[in-house]
Write a protein that holds these residues in place. Structure first.
Motif, mmCIF file in Angstrom:
data_model
loop_
_atom_site.group_PDB
_atom_site.id
_atom_site.type_symbol
_atom_site.label_atom_id
_atom_site.label_comp_id
_atom_site.label_asym_id
_atom_site.label_seq_id
_atom_site.Cartn_x
_atom_site.Cartn_y
_atom_site.Cartn_z
ATOM 1 N N ASN A 282 0.879 0.682 4.952
ATOM 2 C CA ASN A 282 0.193 1.685 4.143
ATOM 3 C C ASN A 282 0.302 1.357 2.662
ATOM 4 O O ASN A 282 -0.665 1.546 1.899
ATOM 5 C CB ASN A 282 0.792 3.061 4.417
ATOM 6 C CG ASN A 282 0.483 3.548 5.819
ATOM 7 O OD1 ASN A 282 -0.515 3.140 6.422
ATOM 8 N ND2 ASN A 282 1.335 4.418 6.352
ATOM 9 N N LYS A 284 0.526 -1.682 1.402
ATOM 10 C CA LYS A 284 -0.380 -2.799 1.122
ATOM 11 C C LYS A 284 -1.825 -2.335 1.061
ATOM 12 O O LYS A 284 -2.598 -2.755 0.189
ATOM 13 C CB LYS A 284 -0.206 -3.872 2.199
ATOM 14 C CG LYS A 284 1.126 -4.610 2.121
ATOM 15 C CD LYS A 284 1.216 -5.687 3.175
ATOM 16 C CE LYS A 284 2.540 -6.468 3.084
ATOM 17 N NZ LYS A 284 2.627 -7.525 4.115
ATOM 18 N N LEU A 285 -2.225 -1.490 2.026
ATOM 19 C CA LEU A 285 -3.606 -0.989 2.024
ATOM 20 C C LEU A 285 -3.897 -0.205 0.749
ATOM 21 O O LEU A 285 -4.992 -0.337 0.164
ATOM 22 C CB LEU A 285 -3.838 -0.110 3.250
ATOM 23 C CG LEU A 285 -3.815 -0.831 4.607
ATOM 24 C CD1 LEU A 285 -3.956 0.163 5.736
ATOM 25 C CD2 LEU A 285 -4.928 -1.881 4.685
ATOM 26 N N LYS A 286 -2.958 0.585 0.325
ATOM 27 C CA LYS A 286 -3.162 1.354 -0.901
ATOM 28 C C LYS A 286 -3.277 0.429 -2.111
ATOM 29 O O LYS A 286 -4.110 0.649 -3.006
ATOM 30 C CB LYS A 286 -2.005 2.331 -1.084
ATOM 31 C CG LYS A 286 -2.184 3.307 -2.234
ATOM 32 C CD LYS A 286 -1.046 4.294 -2.279
ATOM 33 C CE LYS A 286 -1.272 5.319 -3.396
ATOM 34 N NZ LYS A 286 -1.420 4.700 -4.699
ATOM 35 N N GLU A 288 -4.369 -2.684 -2.098
ATOM 36 C CA GLU A 288 -5.668 -3.365 -2.026
ATOM 37 C C GLU A 288 -6.798 -2.438 -2.460
ATOM 38 O O GLU A 288 -7.714 -2.850 -3.185
ATOM 39 C CB GLU A 288 -5.895 -3.852 -0.582
ATOM 40 C CG GLU A 288 -7.181 -4.645 -0.385
ATOM 41 C CD GLU A 288 -7.179 -5.964 -1.134
ATOM 42 O OE1 GLU A 288 -8.278 -6.510 -1.378
ATOM 43 O OE2 GLU A 288 -6.079 -6.439 -1.484
#
Length: 415
Positions: A282, A284-286, A288
């Motif tokens: 989560n 990393k996704l945030k 990106e």
């Protein structure tokens, strides 16, 4: 605790009845033993009021000084049951503390004996009595708790009376109004009153020191021992319960740990690892998503900047073209057609000629200021119209071309 301190064994008392008769009084009482089941106490009371100063001879007066010692036995009523049966003997029933119904469990009773010595001088009527007295008898009363202070001290209400035999050595006297003095009328001698008589009435207050109120004092030894034994039994029972619980924990807990807690702990470790991995994903996704949004915002800012520069360049080119376009001459301005004018009956419009309209001045009649307007004062729309060459003449309808000229001479001159 079963042991009372020295202060907890002391109590102060006073009688409000004597204070009503303006006789100051104070008493002290001391418990015989330091145990809470002790029910015996000794007391000493002093009251005095003698020869009150006055500016005239009193016809009615009450002077007394008395010292009284008593010995009390405190007790409470007890419920009759299998362990505490009712008394059967006459004397036992007469002084019994056992009741079928205990109506006042917080009330403490006392009974005992007293002895007093007093010196008195009393006159209420025609004759007065003066002398000394000795008295001995019984005392009886009740004590009810009233108030407990923050310090632990308590205040109790004392209601009781004394009655007994009295021995008196009293002489009689009277007031002589003529000489303004007291005259002895009868010599006194010691006498014993042949019947018992009341000697004191009490509506008093008792102040007790320490954190041991009367509700915890003067208890029956059996009750105190039973409560103490219950405390001992409770401690012993608690020790047995603790031993059983320890045995159960030692024998059963190991099996429970092997069959359940190991599986539970492993599952908890796996769930914790999954939770940690999900938090990392989560994050990393945030990160990106934040990077892409920043890129979009940056590109948008660049596009807006380029658009502003393009509009600025276009405006600059238009201004430059407007400045480079040559200004028209006076003859050209005269021959330039005017699209807003309309032909009148006096003049026929011809190609290349701007028809005059209702007194509109021609190119020759215009003032230099009007014909030679600077390009800087023109509006952008006027600059664009002046910069473009007039390549096409205004369209003239067929009807207007076939119409005969009203002034042929002027048309020929224009040609």
């Amino acid at each position: 605790m079963d042991t009372l301190t020295f202060a907890e064994r002391i109590s102060l008392r006073t009688n409000a009845v004597d204070w009503t008769l303006l006789t100051p009084n104070l008493g002290v009482e001391f418990d015989v033993k330091s145990t809470n089941w002790n029910r015996w106490a000794v007391g000493l009371t002093l009251k005095t009021k003698w020869n009150t100063p006055a500016t005239f001879k009193n016809r009615v007066f009450y002077n007394i000084t008395e010292v009284r010692a008593d010995f009390r036995n405190y007790w409470r009523t007890r419920q009759i049951n299998n362990k505490v049966p009712a008394h059967t003997g006459f004397i036992d029933r007469l002084f019994s503390c056992r009741r079928r119904v205990v109506k006042h469990p917080k009330t403490t009773y006392y009974r005992g004996a007293y002895m007093s010595f007093s010196d008195f001088s009393i006159k209420f009527g025609r004759e007065g009595h003066q002398g000394k007295a000795l008295s001995a008898g019984i005392t009886y009363g009740i004590i009810k708790p009233l108030y407990a202070f923050r310090t632990g001290n308590t205040l109790d209400l004392d209601l009781g009376f004394d009655a007994g035999f009295v021995a008196v050595n009293s002489e009689k006297f009277t007031y002589n109004r003529a000489d303004n003095c007291y005259t002895r009328t009868k010599q006194g001698s010691w006498k014993v009153v042949p019947f018992p008589m009341p000697t004191a009435a009490r509506v008093g207050f008792v102040y007790r020191f320490g954190s041991y109120p009367i509700t915890k004092k003067y208890r029956w030894r059996y009750d105190a021992d039973a409560q103490y034994q219950y405390r001992i039994d409770s401690i012993a029972n608690q020790r047995v319960v603790d031993a059983i619980n320890k045995h159960n924990r030692d024998s059963v807990e190991s099996v429970i740990y092997k069959e359940f807690w190991q599986v539970y702990d492993s599952a908890a470790v796996v769930n914790s690892a999954k939770a940690d991995s999900m938090r990392i994903v989560n994050a990393k996704l945030k990160a990106e998503a934040d990077r892409k949004q920043a890129e979009i915002d940056r590109q948008k800012a660049i596009d807006e900047k380029k658009e502003k520069e393009r509009l600025k360049a276009e405006k600059k080119n238009k201004d430059k073209k407007a400045k480079e376009e040559p200004e028209p001459t006076e003859g050209a301005e005269a021959t330039e057609p005017n699209a807003n004018t309309e032909p009148t009956g006096e003049q026929t419009p011809v190609e290349g000629e701007a028809p005059a309209e209702g007194g509109t001045p021609t190119a020759e009649e215009q003032t230099p200021a009007e014909s030679e307007a600077p390009a800087e004062e023109q509006t952008p729309a006027e600059e664009i119209s002046t910069s473009q060459p007039t390549t096409s003449q205004p369209t003239i309808s067929q009807q207007e071309t076939n119409q005969p000229s009203a002034e042929p001479g002027k048309e020929a001159s224009n040609e």
